[in-house]
Design a protein around this motif. Structure first.
Motif, PDB file in Angstrom:
ATOM      1  N   UNK A   1     -28.603 -11.087  52.008  1.00 41.15           N
ATOM      2  CA  UNK A   1     -27.589 -11.993  52.545  1.00 41.15           C
ATOM      3  C   UNK A   1     -28.215 -12.680  53.762  1.00 41.15           C
ATOM      4  N   UNK A   2     -28.570 -13.942  53.597  1.00 42.97           N
ATOM      5  CA  UNK A   2     -29.281 -14.683  54.637  1.00 42.97           C
ATOM      6  C   UNK A   2     -28.748 -16.106  54.710  1.00 42.97           C
ATOM      7  N   UNK A   3     -28.570 -16.609  55.916  1.00 43.74           N
ATOM      8  CA  UNK A   3     -28.161 -18.003  56.139  1.00 43.74           C
ATOM      9  C   UNK A   3     -26.863 -18.345  55.414  1.00 43.74           C
ATOM     10  N   UNK A   4     -25.970 -17.378  55.282  1.00 39.77           N
ATOM     11  CA  UNK A   4     -24.724 -17.641  54.583  1.00 39.77           C
ATOM     12  C   UNK A   4     -24.870 -17.732  53.080  1.00 39.77           C
ATOM     13  N   UNK A   5     -26.017 -17.309  52.555  1.00 41.87           N
ATOM     14  CA  UNK A   5     -26.298 -17.349  51.122  1.00 41.87           C
ATOM     15  C   UNK A   5     -26.656 -15.950  50.645  1.00 41.87           C
ATOM     16  N   UNK A   6     -26.662 -15.779  49.328  1.00 44.80           N
ATOM     17  CA  UNK A   6     -27.042 -14.506  48.742  1.00 44.80           C
ATOM     18  C   UNK A   6     -28.189 -14.720  47.763  1.00 44.80           C
ATOM     19  N   UNK A   7     -29.174 -13.825  47.829  1.00 46.30           N
ATOM     20  CA  UNK A   7     -30.343 -13.884  46.963  1.00 46.30           C
ATOM     21  C   UNK A   7     -30.558 -12.518  46.322  1.00 46.30           C
ATOM     22  N   UNK A   8     -30.789 -12.517  45.023  1.00 45.88           N
ATOM     23  CA  UNK A   8     -31.202 -11.296  44.327  1.00 45.88           C
ATOM     24  C   UNK A   8     -32.699 -11.373  44.069  1.00 45.88           C
ATOM     25  N   UNK A   9     -33.358 -10.239  44.189  1.00 41.58           N
ATOM     26  CA  UNK A   9     -34.811 -10.169  44.067  1.00 41.58           C
ATOM     27  C   UNK A   9     -35.189  -9.569  42.721  1.00 41.58           C
ATOM     28  N   UNK A  10     -36.034 -10.281  41.975  1.00 50.65           N
ATOM     29  CA  UNK A  10     -36.594  -9.782  40.726  1.00 50.65           C
ATOM     30  C   UNK A  10     -38.091  -9.583  40.923  1.00 50.65           C
ATOM     31  N   UNK A  11     -38.578  -8.379  40.690  1.00 50.04           N
ATOM     32  CA  UNK A  11     -40.009  -8.108  40.769  1.00 50.04           C
ATOM     33  C   UNK A  11     -40.639  -8.474  39.431  1.00 50.04           C
ATOM     34  N   UNK A  12     -41.584  -9.419  39.440  1.00 47.60           N
ATOM     35  CA  UNK A  12     -42.187  -9.915  38.203  1.00 47.60           C
ATOM     36  C   UNK A  12     -43.712  -9.876  38.314  1.00 47.60           C
ATOM     37  N   UNK A  13     -44.315  -8.696  38.324  1.00 48.14           N
ATOM     38  CA  UNK A  13     -45.771  -8.612  38.453  1.00 48.14           C
ATOM     39  C   UNK A  13     -46.490  -9.241  37.267  1.00 48.14           C
ATOM     40  N   UNK A  14     -47.701  -9.689  37.534  1.00 48.91           N
ATOM     41  CA  UNK A  14     -48.519 -10.298  36.494  1.00 48.91           C
ATOM     42  C   UNK A  14     -49.414 -11.380  37.064  1.00 48.91           C
ATOM     43  N   UNK A  15     -48.829 -12.320  37.788  1.00 48.84           N
ATOM     44  CA  UNK A  15     -49.637 -13.297  38.527  1.00 48.84           C
ATOM     45  C   UNK A  15     -50.305 -12.577  39.693  1.00 48.84           C
ATOM     46  N   UNK A  16     -49.521 -11.838  40.443  1.00 54.85           N
ATOM     47  CA  UNK A  16     -49.991 -10.822  41.386  1.00 54.85           C
ATOM     48  C   UNK A  16     -49.123  -9.592  41.166  1.00 54.85           C
ATOM     49  N   UNK A  17     -49.540  -8.477  41.748  1.00 61.29           N
ATOM     50  CA  UNK A  17     -48.748  -7.266  41.572  1.00 61.29           C
ATOM     51  C   UNK A  17     -47.450  -7.301  42.376  1.00 61.29           C
ATOM     52  N   UNK A  18     -47.395  -8.145  43.403  1.00 56.00           N
ATOM     53  CA  UNK A  18     -46.194  -8.226  44.223  1.00 56.00           C
ATOM     54  C   UNK A  18     -45.375  -9.479  44.023  1.00 56.00           C
ATOM     55  N   UNK A  19     -45.581 -10.184  42.918  1.00 54.58           N
ATOM     56  CA  UNK A  19     -44.816 -11.406  42.669  1.00 54.58           C
ATOM     57  C   UNK A  19     -43.333 -11.098  42.494  1.00 54.58           C
ATOM     58  N   UNK A  20     -42.493 -11.920  43.109  1.00 52.39           N
ATOM     59  CA  UNK A  20     -41.049 -11.794  42.967  1.00 52.39           C
ATOM     60  C   UNK A  20     -40.432 -13.161  42.741  1.00 52.39           C
ATOM     61  N   UNK A  21     -39.206 -13.146  42.230  1.00 54.47           N
ATOM     62  CA  UNK A  21     -38.402 -14.355  42.074  1.00 54.47           C
ATOM     63  C   UNK A  21     -37.120 -14.144  42.861  1.00 54.47           C
ATOM     64  N   UNK A  22     -36.596 -15.236  43.415  1.00 57.15           N
ATOM     65  CA  UNK A  22     -35.355 -15.177  44.185  1.00 57.15           C
ATOM     66  C   UNK A  22     -34.269 -15.922  43.422  1.00 57.15           C
TER      67      UNK A  22
END
Length: 225
Positions: free
Chosen positions: A123-144
């Motif tokens: 919960x940031x800046x009055x918005x909500x983001x869910x985090x998806x961990x999607x390794x493959x490009x790098x091991x720590x790649x994520x999508x918001x």
């Protein structure tokens, strides 16, 4: 919702600013090379105040300006622990042929770094983001994942970094990359999303999950979910 930004540096990496609207708080996503001056201009144009930097992964073209941005605005950076080492040592995420790009530049971590994990809800800046961990490009790649409120109703939005592009996918030949893992991540975490989900990638133009399911040649034959 306001989603704006610019393509930064020699890599033309998309740096996004996401906010409920003009005149309030925002988050910065992936401030790359030479991002600070255009970043200040966009912030001034929309009267925005950054509260955090979100990083889709640790490659230098996405993190080059993260420490300066965090220092100037006194804000934290969010990154997956698998990619944190690249903040201060970006050469570890680059092949030998790309290491010369760094030259004699020195990099440090921001003063405050917050770890991301699969399933996190921010919960940031009055918005909500869910985090998806999607390794493959790098091991720590994520999508918001977030939701844009429009006149036609809510529209899901995915900031996909270098995992999924319009008509393509991320490379997997740099340290920490794995092609099959990348495909598995996309199939398990991105393709099951609502087909209306707007894809905002780290390079190039936007797309939708529906369009990528139907036309992306790299995803042909993948089992969704």
């Amino acid at each position: 919702m306001l989603i704006t930004g610019f393509a930064a540096g020699m890599f033309q990496t998309n740096c996004y600013l996401v906010a409920p609207g003009d005149g309030g708080d925002c988050v910065i996503v992936d401030p790359g090379q030479d991002a600070m001056e255009p970043l200040r201009e966009v912030l001034a144009t929309h009267d925005l105040t950054p509260v955090a930097v979100l990083l889709t992964h640790g490659h230098l073209d996405h993190t080059w300006s993260v420490a300066p941005a965090c220092r100037e605005f006194a804000i934290p950076a969010y990154i997956h622990p698998e990619d944190r080492h690249m903040l201060a040592d970006p050469g570890r995420g680059m092949g030998p042929g790309m290491a010369q790009i760094i030259g004699d530049a020195e990099f440090v971590e921001p003063d405050e770094v917050i770890a991301l994990a699969q399933g996190d809800h921010l919960a940031l800046a009055g918005l909500e983001f869910d985090v998806l961990h999607t390794p493959g490009h790098t091991q720590g790649s994520v999508d918001f994942l977030t939701t844009a409120q429009t006149e036609q109703g809510p529209v899901p939005v995915a900031l996909t970094g270098d995992t999924l592009f319009a008509g393509s996918i991320g490379r997997s030949d740099l340290p920490g990359g794995n092609h099959q893992q990348l495909l598995d991540s996309i199939a398990a975490r991105l393709l099951p999303l609502d087909e209306r989900t707007v894809v905002l990638p780290g390079h190039g133009g936007q797309s939708t999950i529906g369009d990528e399911r139907a036309t992306n040649p790299f995803l042909a034959g993948l089992n969704v979910g």
